[in-house]
Design a protein around this motif. Structure first.
Motif, PDB file in Angstrom:
ATOM      1  N   MET A   1      -7.383  -3.907  13.963  1.00  0.00           N
ATOM      2  CA  MET A   1      -5.969  -3.683  13.784  1.00  0.00           C
ATOM      3  C   MET A   1      -5.759  -2.217  13.402  1.00  0.00           C
ATOM      4  N   ARG A   2      -4.785  -1.586  14.048  1.00  0.00           N
ATOM      5  CA  ARG A   2      -4.465  -0.189  13.731  1.00  0.00           C
ATOM      6  C   ARG A   2      -3.979  -0.078  12.293  1.00  0.00           C
ATOM      7  N   ALA A   3      -4.089   1.111  11.731  1.00  0.00           N
ATOM      8  CA  ALA A   3      -3.704   1.334  10.336  1.00  0.00           C
ATOM      9  C   ALA A   3      -2.227   1.014  10.098  1.00  0.00           C
ATOM     10  N   ASP A   4      -1.345   1.438  11.025  1.00  0.00           N
ATOM     11  CA  ASP A   4       0.082   1.162  10.833  1.00  0.00           C
ATOM     12  C   ASP A   4       0.377  -0.326  10.955  1.00  0.00           C
ATOM     13  N   ALA A   5      -0.327  -1.018  11.860  1.00  0.00           N
ATOM     14  CA  ALA A   5      -0.136  -2.462  12.011  1.00  0.00           C
ATOM     15  C   ALA A   5      -0.646  -3.193  10.766  1.00  0.00           C
ATOM     16  N   ARG A   6      -1.771  -2.738  10.218  1.00  0.00           N
ATOM     17  CA  ARG A   6      -2.319  -3.354   9.000  1.00  0.00           C
ATOM     18  C   ARG A   6      -1.359  -3.161   7.826  1.00  0.00           C
ATOM     19  N   LYS A   7      -0.770  -1.958   7.734  1.00  0.00           N
ATOM     20  CA  LYS A   7       0.187  -1.678   6.662  1.00  0.00           C
ATOM     21  C   LYS A   7       1.415  -2.580   6.809  1.00  0.00           C
ATOM     22  N   ASN A   8       1.908  -2.723   8.036  1.00  0.00           N
ATOM     23  CA  ASN A   8       3.047  -3.592   8.331  1.00  0.00           C
ATOM     24  C   ASN A   8       2.717  -5.039   7.957  1.00  0.00           C
ATOM     25  N   TYR A   9       1.528  -5.504   8.336  1.00  0.00           N
ATOM     26  CA  TYR A   9       1.066  -6.857   8.044  1.00  0.00           C
ATOM     27  C   TYR A   9       1.054  -7.094   6.533  1.00  0.00           C
ATOM     28  N   SER A  10       0.466  -6.169   5.793  1.00  0.00           N
ATOM     29  CA  SER A  10       0.386  -6.288   4.333  1.00  0.00           C
ATOM     30  C   SER A  10       1.773  -6.293   3.699  1.00  0.00           C
ATOM     31  N   HIS A  11       2.650  -5.444   4.206  1.00  0.00           N
ATOM     32  CA  HIS A  11       4.017  -5.382   3.678  1.00  0.00           C
ATOM     33  C   HIS A  11       4.753  -6.699   3.928  1.00  0.00           C
ATOM     34  N   ILE A  12       4.628  -7.231   5.130  1.00  0.00           N
ATOM     35  CA  ILE A  12       5.288  -8.505   5.457  1.00  0.00           C
ATOM     36  C   ILE A  12       4.753  -9.607   4.549  1.00  0.00           C
ATOM     37  N   LEU A  13       3.439  -9.661   4.345  1.00  0.00           N
ATOM     38  CA  LEU A  13       2.865 -10.683   3.469  1.00  0.00           C
ATOM     39  C   LEU A  13       3.373 -10.561   2.042  1.00  0.00           C
ATOM     40  N   SER A  14       3.479  -9.340   1.563  1.00  0.00           N
ATOM     41  CA  SER A  14       3.974  -9.112   0.202  1.00  0.00           C
ATOM     42  C   SER A  14       5.416  -9.609   0.053  1.00  0.00           C
ATOM     43  N   VAL A  15       6.248  -9.268   1.022  1.00  0.00           N
ATOM     44  CA  VAL A  15       7.640  -9.718   0.993  1.00  0.00           C
ATOM     45  C   VAL A  15       7.695 -11.236   1.145  1.00  0.00           C
ATOM     46  N   ALA A  16       6.894 -11.784   2.056  1.00  0.00           N
ATOM     47  CA  ALA A  16       6.873 -13.235   2.271  1.00  0.00           C
ATOM     48  C   ALA A  16       6.475 -13.955   0.989  1.00  0.00           C
ATOM     49  N   ARG A  17       5.516 -13.424   0.265  1.00  0.00           N
ATOM     50  CA  ARG A  17       5.083 -14.040  -1.000  1.00  0.00           C
ATOM     51  C   ARG A  17       6.265 -14.135  -1.973  1.00  0.00           C
ATOM     52  N   ASP A  18       7.036 -13.059  -2.052  1.00  0.00           N
ATOM     53  CA  ASP A  18       8.208 -13.059  -2.945  1.00  0.00           C
ATOM     54  C   ASP A  18       9.261 -14.068  -2.490  1.00  0.00           C
ATOM     55  N   VAL A  19       9.549 -14.073  -1.195  1.00  0.00           N
ATOM     56  CA  VAL A  19      10.583 -14.975  -0.666  1.00  0.00           C
ATOM     57  C   VAL A  19      10.153 -16.430  -0.836  1.00  0.00           C
ATOM     58  N   VAL A  20       8.887 -16.714  -0.551  1.00  0.00           N
ATOM     59  CA  VAL A  20       8.393 -18.089  -0.667  1.00  0.00           C
ATOM     60  C   VAL A  20       8.335 -18.516  -2.132  1.00  0.00           C
ATOM     61  N   THR A  21       8.015 -17.598  -3.016  1.00  0.00           N
ATOM     62  CA  THR A  21       8.036 -17.925  -4.442  1.00  0.00           C
ATOM     63  C   THR A  21       9.452 -18.303  -4.871  1.00  0.00           C
ATOM     64  N   GLU A  22      10.428 -17.604  -4.351  1.00  0.00           N
ATOM     65  CA  GLU A  22      11.835 -17.903  -4.666  1.00  0.00           C
ATOM     66  C   GLU A  22      12.326 -19.201  -4.038  1.00  0.00           C
ATOM     67  N   HIS A  23      12.003 -19.403  -2.745  1.00  0.00           N
ATOM     68  CA  HIS A  23      12.624 -20.486  -1.974  1.00  0.00           C
ATOM     69  C   HIS A  23      11.671 -21.594  -1.552  1.00  0.00           C
ATOM     70  N   GLY A  24      10.379 -21.485  -1.850  1.00  0.00           N
ATOM     71  CA  GLY A  24       9.421 -22.507  -1.445  1.00  0.00           C
ATOM     72  C   GLY A  24       9.147 -22.458   0.043  1.00  0.00           C
ATOM     73  N   ILE A  25       8.568 -23.531   0.550  1.00  0.00           N
ATOM     74  CA  ILE A  25       8.155 -23.542   1.956  1.00  0.00           C
ATOM     75  C   ILE A  25       9.314 -23.560   2.931  1.00  0.00           C
ATOM     76  N   ASP A  26      10.503 -23.769   2.438  1.00  0.00           N
ATOM     77  CA  ASP A  26      11.674 -23.755   3.314  1.00  0.00           C
ATOM     78  C   ASP A  26      12.249 -22.358   3.493  1.00  0.00           C
ATOM     79  N   ALA A  27      11.546 -21.360   2.982  1.00  0.00           N
ATOM     80  CA  ALA A  27      12.013 -19.977   3.140  1.00  0.00           C
ATOM     81  C   ALA A  27      12.201 -19.676   4.623  1.00  0.00           C
ATOM     82  N   SER A  28      13.260 -18.989   4.921  1.00  0.00           N
ATOM     83  CA  SER A  28      13.603 -18.662   6.300  1.00  0.00           C
ATOM     84  C   SER A  28      12.742 -17.514   6.827  1.00  0.00           C
ATOM     85  N   MET A  29      12.193 -17.706   8.024  1.00  0.00           N
ATOM     86  CA  MET A  29      11.426 -16.636   8.667  1.00  0.00           C
ATOM     87  C   MET A  29      12.353 -15.439   8.919  1.00  0.00           C
TER      88      MET A  29
END
Length: 193
Positions: A1-29
């Protein structure tokens, strides 16, 4: 994975963790993509399904949980190891609202992105159970599937707002049903808990 794609992936996961912590598994994609400041197509390129996203979110937790089972297996008495690991699993189950429902559905579905992680958790719990049974500290009339079902049932119950305050008491009741000659007075929460 390219460096920018890896950074994007990590950022999305970090945000997803926060959203899922707030809303559970029903968090909207869509909400995850919006809050990560990426397009939905970018999110779906990294995580084509909700299960794939949860697998990425949970794999570190589940790997740690499985590793903890290995550590307990060699460092504690069999009964203590089983109860300590069960407690670790309950703590994990409380981390994301609804995760237990996903795991219950995925553990028998090899097509699920969560299957491998769930199978590892199931296997770890079964190993600890067999070890405690061999020592005579756990019921001989149950197997790994029974234990996983009890873990899942407790996880589901404590996921409900009305039962969450009783999590410790319910944990001790189930642990007492699994172990032989466990002192219920020693660990039980007060009856009004």
């Amino acid at each position: 994975m390219r460096a920018d794609a890896r950074k994007n992936y990590s950022h999305i996961l970090s945000v997803a963790r926060d959203v899922v912590t707030e809303h559970g598994i029903d968090a909207s994609m869509r909400d995850i993509a919006r809050r990560a400041d990426v397009g939905l197509a970018t999110l779906l390129r990294h995580f084509p399904t909700r299960e794939a996203l949860f697998e990425a979110l949970l794999c570190t937790n589940l790997d740690s949980l499985t590793q903890k089972a290995d550590e307990l297996e060699t460092s504690n008495s069999p009964g203590e190891a089983l109860v300590a690991w069960f407690r670790e699993w309950v703590t994990f189950a409380q981390s994301y609202r609804g995760v237990v429902t996903l795991m219950a559905a995925a553990h028998t579905n090899p097509a699920s992105a969560l299957y491998v992680s769930c199978a590892a958790v199931h296997s770890a719990s079964a190993r600890l159970l067999v070890r405690a049974q061999s020592e005579g500290t756990a019921r001989a009339d149950m197997n790994g599937d029974d234990l996983f079902a009890l873990m899942t049932a407790l996880g589901w119950a404590i996921d409900q707002p009305s039962f969450a305050p009783r999590a410790d008491r319910l944990f001790h009741i189930i642990a007492g049903a699994i172990l032989i000659n466990q002192s219920s007075n020693e660990d039980a929460a007060p009856a009004g808990s």
